[in-house]
Design an enzyme around this catalytic site. Structure first.
Site, PDB file in Angstrom:
ATOM      1  N   ASP A   7       0.918  -1.153  -0.079  1.00 57.48           N
ATOM      2  CA  ASP A   7       0.035   0.033  -0.193  1.00 57.48           C
ATOM      3  C   ASP A   7       1.021   1.215   0.037  1.00 57.48           C
ATOM      4  O   ASP A   7       1.997   1.126   0.531  1.00 57.48           O
ATOM      5  CB  ASP A   7      -0.914  -0.025   1.234  1.00 57.48           C
ATOM      6  CG  ASP A   7      -2.102   1.104   1.206  1.00 57.48           C
ATOM      7  OD1 ASP A   7      -3.063   0.985   0.474  1.00 57.48           O
ATOM      8  OD2 ASP A   7      -1.904   2.247   1.785  1.00 57.48           O
ATOM      9  N   GLU A   9       0.583   5.890   0.292  1.00 56.77           N
ATOM     10  CA  GLU A   9       0.251   6.988   0.458  1.00 56.77           C
ATOM     11  C   GLU A   9       0.887   8.065  -0.548  1.00 56.77           C
ATOM     12  O   GLU A   9       2.090   7.946  -0.717  1.00 56.77           O
ATOM     13  CB  GLU A   9       0.093   7.552   2.024  1.00 56.77           C
ATOM     14  CG  GLU A   9      -0.517   6.855   2.885  1.00 56.77           C
ATOM     15  CD  GLU A   9      -2.001   6.491   2.653  1.00 56.77           C
ATOM     16  OE1 GLU A   9      -2.590   7.715   2.059  1.00 56.77           O
ATOM     17  OE2 GLU A   9      -2.535   5.519   2.876  1.00 56.77           O
ATOM     18  N   GLU A  51      -6.170  19.488   2.724  1.00 57.68           N
ATOM     19  CA  GLU A  51      -7.055  18.459   2.314  1.00 57.68           C
ATOM     20  C   GLU A  51      -6.350  17.144   2.166  1.00 57.68           C
ATOM     21  O   GLU A  51      -6.972  16.189   2.526  1.00 57.68           O
ATOM     22  CB  GLU A  51      -7.840  18.870   0.890  1.00 57.68           C
ATOM     23  CG  GLU A  51      -8.954  17.856   0.505  1.00 57.68           C
ATOM     24  CD  GLU A  51      -9.378  18.171  -0.756  1.00 57.68           C
ATOM     25  OE1 GLU A  51     -10.252  17.663  -1.123  1.00 57.68           O
ATOM     26  OE2 GLU A  51      -9.119  19.287  -1.321  1.00 57.68           O
ATOM     27  N   HIS A  56      -4.393  11.374   5.598  1.00 55.72           N
ATOM     28  CA  HIS A  56      -3.456  10.414   6.299  1.00 55.72           C
ATOM     29  C   HIS A  56      -2.499  10.975   7.285  1.00 55.72           C
ATOM     30  O   HIS A  56      -2.163  10.203   8.150  1.00 55.72           O
ATOM     31  CB  HIS A  56      -2.214   9.959   5.142  1.00 55.72           C
ATOM     32  CG  HIS A  56      -1.732  11.169   4.268  1.00 55.72           C
ATOM     33  ND1 HIS A  56      -1.050  12.345   4.750  1.00 55.72           N
ATOM     34  CD2 HIS A  56      -1.712  11.388   2.944  1.00 55.72           C
ATOM     35  CE1 HIS A  56      -0.852  13.199   3.828  1.00 55.72           C
ATOM     36  NE2 HIS A  56      -1.198  12.701   2.863  1.00 55.72           N
ATOM     37  N   HIS A 150      -5.606   7.150   7.078  1.00 58.22           N
ATOM     38  CA  HIS A 150      -4.947   6.162   6.113  1.00 58.22           C
ATOM     39  C   HIS A 150      -3.477   6.030   6.567  1.00 58.22           C
ATOM     40  O   HIS A 150      -2.788   6.932   6.871  1.00 58.22           O
ATOM     41  CB  HIS A 150      -5.098   6.438   4.812  1.00 58.22           C
ATOM     42  CG  HIS A 150      -6.332   6.379   4.446  1.00 58.22           C
ATOM     43  ND1 HIS A 150      -6.748   5.829   3.041  1.00 58.22           N
ATOM     44  CD2 HIS A 150      -7.789   6.262   5.051  1.00 58.22           C
ATOM     45  CE1 HIS A 150      -8.086   6.022   3.049  1.00 58.22           C
ATOM     46  NE2 HIS A 150      -8.689   6.254   4.142  1.00 58.22           N
ATOM     47  N   ASP A 155      -2.518  -0.027   6.563  1.00 61.35           N
ATOM     48  CA  ASP A 155      -3.478  -0.555   5.432  1.00 61.35           C
ATOM     49  C   ASP A 155      -2.834  -1.850   4.808  1.00 61.35           C
ATOM     50  O   ASP A 155      -3.680  -2.606   4.377  1.00 61.35           O
ATOM     51  CB  ASP A 155      -3.736   0.609   4.470  1.00 61.35           C
ATOM     52  CG  ASP A 155      -4.659   1.679   5.089  1.00 61.35           C
ATOM     53  OD1 ASP A 155      -5.021   1.564   5.989  1.00 61.35           O
ATOM     54  OD2 ASP A 155      -4.619   2.552   4.161  1.00 61.35           O
TER      55      ASP A 155
END
Length: 226
Positions: A7, A9, A51, A56, A150, A155
C-alpha cells in the site's frame, strides 16, 4: 509462493499532475504465512495541502528530513524481488510506483505479477461496496484498528488479513506462524477483541461524556481525538 501485500500514500490522486509517493508499506506473505515487512516515509519535494493531510495525517514538517524515492528504491526493489504484488485498487498503487521507477531508470512492475484485491472482492461480494473499510466490516478483520487516518503500513497489514479471508484461508484453519499476530498488531492499539463498538455507539458515548461529565479525563481524551 512469495507475495508482497503493498500500500502507498501519496501527495495527491494523479502522478500525471506531479503528485508523488510519500509512504510505502509492505507485508511479506510466504506460502500464505506472514513474514517480514518494509516501511518507508518519503520526501515528495512537494507541498501537501491541508485537504490531503486530513486523509493520512502526514505533515510537510514530518516529511522534510525523510529520504527521496531514489534513495530508497534499491532497498524497496530488494525487498519485493520478483514476487507477486497484492494491492487494493492496484492500478493506483502500481501506477504511482511505476512512474517513480521510470524516473529512476528502473524496470516497471509488470501487470502479470499484480493481484488486485478489488477484483477478488467484487467476485466475492457482487454489487456491494468493496473498499477496504467495507471489507473490514464484512469480514470482521481488525475491527478495532483506528481508521481515522490512512497509513501505508497500517493498510498493508489490514489488507493482509482481508486478502487471506477473501481466499478462505483463515476459515480453513491454516495455522499462520506466531509472527502474524505480532506483526499485525499496530503500536498503541489495545487488543480488546470482545469489545467492539459500532460507529453510532462510539459517537453516542462521546456525546454522553460531553453532556454529563464535561470535566472528566475521558472528556478531555475524546476532545483531543476529535
Amino acid at each position: 509462493m512469495r507475495e508482497i501485500i503493498l500500500d502507498i500514500e501519496t501527495s495527491g490522486l494523479d502522478f500525471k499532475e506531479g503528485h508523488r509517493i510519500i509512504e510505502i508499506g509492505c507485508v511479506e506473505l510466504n506460502r500464505k504465512e506472514v513474514g517480514s515487512q518494509f516501511h518507508r516515509y518519503i520526501n515528495p519535494l512537494k507541498t501537501l495541502t491541508e485537504e490531503n493531510i486530513k486523509i493520512h495525517g502526514i505533515t510537510n514538517e514530518f516529511l522534510e528530513d525523510k529520504p527521496l524515492f531514489e534513495e530508497v528504491v534499491e532497498e524497496f526493489l530488494s525487498f519485493i524481488q520478483d514476487s507477486s504484488i497484492v494491492a487494493h485498487n492496484a492500478n493506483f498503487d502500481v501506477g504511482f510506483l511505476n512512474h517513480e521507477l521510470e524516473k529512476t531508470s528502473k524496470p516497471p512492475i509488470a501487470k502479470d505479477r499484480v493481484v488486485d484485491t478489488v477484483v477478488i472482492a467484487r467476485n466475492r461480494f457482487p454489487g456491494q461496496q468493496v473498499n477496504l473499510d467495507a471489507l473490514v466490516k464484512k469480514l470482521k478483520v481488525n475491527p478495532l484498528v483506528d481508521r481515522k487516518f490512512h497509513g501505508a503500513l497500517k493498510d498493508a497489514k489490514i489488507l493482509t488479513d482481508v486478502y487471506l479471508e477473501l481466499q478462505g484461508i483463515n476459515q480453513m484453519g491454516l495455522q499462520l506462524n506466531e509472527r502474524k499476530s505480532e506483526d499485525l498488531k499496530l503500536s498503541g492499539e489495545l487488543n480488546l477483541k470482545n469489545i467492539v463498538l459500532t460507529k453510532d455507539e462510539t459517537e453516542a458515548h462521546k456525546e454522553f461524556i460531553k453532556n454529563n461529565i464535561p470535566n472528566s479525563n475521558w472528556a478531555k481524551i475524546d476532545k483531543n481525538y476529535e
